[in-house]
Design a protein around this motif. Structure first.
Motif, mmCIF file in Angstrom:
data_model
loop_
_atom_site.group_PDB
_atom_site.id
_atom_site.type_symbol
_atom_site.label_atom_id
_atom_site.label_comp_id
_atom_site.label_asym_id
_atom_site.label_seq_id
_atom_site.Cartn_x
_atom_site.Cartn_y
_atom_site.Cartn_z
ATOM 1 N N UNK A 95 64.049 26.887 40.542
ATOM 2 C CA UNK A 95 64.486 27.946 41.455
ATOM 3 C C UNK A 95 63.427 29.039 41.573
ATOM 4 N N UNK A 96 62.849 29.420 40.436
ATOM 5 C CA UNK A 96 61.813 30.443 40.456
ATOM 6 C C UNK A 96 60.611 30.000 41.287
ATOM 7 N N UNK A 97 60.218 28.731 41.098
ATOM 8 C CA UNK A 97 59.079 28.207 41.859
ATOM 9 C C UNK A 97 59.356 28.240 43.357
ATOM 10 N N UNK A 98 60.578 27.860 43.748
ATOM 11 C CA UNK A 98 60.925 27.851 45.172
ATOM 12 C C UNK A 98 60.985 29.273 45.745
ATOM 13 N N UNK A 99 61.541 30.216 44.981
ATOM 14 C CA UNK A 99 61.605 31.599 45.459
ATOM 15 C C UNK A 99 60.200 32.166 45.632
ATOM 16 N N UNK A 100 59.328 31.891 44.671
ATOM 17 C CA UNK A 100 57.949 32.379 44.749
ATOM 18 C C UNK A 100 57.229 31.780 45.962
ATOM 19 N N UNK A 101 57.512 30.513 46.223
ATOM 20 C CA UNK A 101 56.936 29.867 47.400
ATOM 21 C C UNK A 101 57.485 30.508 48.682
ATOM 22 N N UNK A 102 58.785 30.823 48.635
ATOM 23 C CA UNK A 102 59.430 31.368 49.823
ATOM 24 C C UNK A 102 58.892 32.719 50.232
ATOM 25 N N UNK A 103 58.717 33.656 49.252
ATOM 26 C CA UNK A 103 58.270 34.979 49.654
ATOM 27 C C UNK A 103 56.748 35.135 49.710
ATOM 28 N N UNK A 104 56.023 34.258 49.009
ATOM 29 C CA UNK A 104 54.584 34.446 48.967
ATOM 30 C C UNK A 104 53.762 33.254 49.390
ATOM 31 N N UNK A 105 54.446 32.152 49.692
ATOM 32 C CA UNK A 105 53.727 30.952 50.097
ATOM 33 C C UNK A 105 52.947 30.317 48.963
ATOM 34 N N UNK A 106 53.307 30.630 47.731
ATOM 35 C CA UNK A 106 52.595 30.094 46.571
ATOM 36 C C UNK A 106 52.883 28.602 46.420
ATOM 37 N N UNK A 107 51.869 27.862 46.003
ATOM 38 C CA UNK A 107 51.988 26.414 45.883
ATOM 39 C C UNK A 107 53.020 26.030 44.838
ATOM 40 N N UNK A 108 53.681 24.911 45.074
ATOM 41 C CA UNK A 108 54.656 24.368 44.133
ATOM 42 C C UNK A 108 54.057 23.123 43.505
ATOM 43 N N UNK A 109 54.128 23.077 42.189
ATOM 44 C CA UNK A 109 53.605 21.919 41.455
ATOM 45 C C UNK A 109 54.674 20.826 41.449
ATOM 46 N N UNK A 110 54.309 19.631 41.851
ATOM 47 C CA UNK A 110 55.237 18.500 41.897
ATOM 48 C C UNK A 110 55.166 17.731 40.585
ATOM 49 N N UNK A 111 56.303 17.138 40.194
ATOM 50 C CA UNK A 111 56.334 16.280 39.011
ATOM 51 C C UNK A 111 55.498 15.025 39.260
#
Length: 302
Positions: free
Chosen positions: A286-302
């Motif tokens: 959830x934290x990763x998705x929120x960070x991506x949502x407001x800042x466009x930060x990359x999400x690391x995939x499994x």
């Protein structure tokens, strides 16, 4: 022979062995009779196949020590044993039980004129060699009857055992003991993780842990154990980052809430154990998705 142990796992079995080393003979029983027979052959104790056999093997007034997993297993054993006992007998619950369970059990015993005591036991697999730290609750009369066995099980006859107070106090003190243990373990683990991460210093964690064992204010048995395994392997690559919690850490945190006493270190140490069990995984996603949502930060995939 007046003393019997029910449950011959790592703790119960070694307690029986230590009593044998002190030339105290007892009756023993276990769910698996082959375990009982093997231990009896090793120690000279009396092997009993059933609870009824155990009760019959002991002289009145008896002392029956339950060394079983807390919860349903202990409750079943307690309920099965109680009708077999006689007035004047003493039942000791040596499991890591919740202190609030001790009060109704003591009341059930009292209806039959039977004593009840609760005992928190620390020492783990090293108790056989070093002796056990035992904190127990019960009446003064129960304490007097248990004294010779406490003297034999403890590190010395005068050190390592305590009649903490009335019924429930032994398990309460052991609960707090385990909460402190959680906090100490977490602090040591975090400190060594911080040093392990400082790669440019190439710190020898085994040497540091050995250093701190001598004269340092953080020296402890937990540090001794850490020094032993770090001397063999500092990377711990084959160890899964999963730490179970026995339940007493939860009870300590709940007691702190009920009593309004701040225990942030012990409570956070418990939370870290939950996190190691994968219970923080969804929150981290959830934290990763929120960070991506407001800042466009990359999400690391499994």
């Amino acid at each position: 022979m007046e003393f019997g142990i029910v449950g011959l796992g790592r703790m119960g079995g070694n307690m029986a062995r230590r009593l044998a080393q002190k030339e105290i003979k007892i009756a023993i029983t276990n769910r698996s009779f082959n375990v009982t027979e093997a231990l009896a052959g090793e120690t000279g104790h009396t092997a009993c196949k059933t609870y009824a056999d155990l009760v019959a093997a002991l002289e009145k007034p008896r002392i029956i020590w339950l060394m079983l997993p807390a919860g349903e297993v202990t409750e079943t054993a307690f309920s099965t044993l109680l009708p077999l006992l006689s007035p004047g007998d003493l039942v000791v619950d040596g499991a890591n039980a919740h202190w609030q369970d001790d009060i109704p059990r003591a009341a059930r015993c009292a209806e039959q004129g039977i004593e009840f005591a609760d005992a928190g036991v620390s020492g783990g697999v090293w108790g056989l060699k070093n002796g056990y730290c035992i904190m127990f609750g019960g009446s003064d009369a129960a304490a007097a009857r248990l004294k010779p066995y406490m003297e034999a099980l403890a590190p010395t006859p005068t050190d390592g055992w305590l009649h903490a107070g009335p019924v429930g106090s032994g398990h309460y003190v052991k609960m707090v003991h385990n909460g402190i243990e959680y906090g100490m373990m977490q602090a040591i683990a975090e400190g060594f993780a911080l040093m392990k991460d400082k790669s440019e210093f190439k710190l020898d964690l085994a040497a540091i842990s050995e250093l701190w064992r001598h004269g340092s204010v953080v020296r402890s048995w937990l540090l001794d154990l850490s020094a032993d395994f770090l001397a063999e392997d500092q990377n711990l690559e084959e160890i899964a980052p999963f730490v179970a919690d026995s339940g007493e850490g939860r009870w300590t945190a709940l007691a702190a809430l009920e009593q309004g006493v701040p225990t942030p270190v012990m409570s956070l140490a418990l939370m870290m154990r939950f996190a190691s069990q994968g219970k923080n995984d969804y929150a981290a996603k959830m934290l990763a998705k929120m960070r991506h949502g407001f800042g466009g930060h990359a999400i690391k995939k499994d």
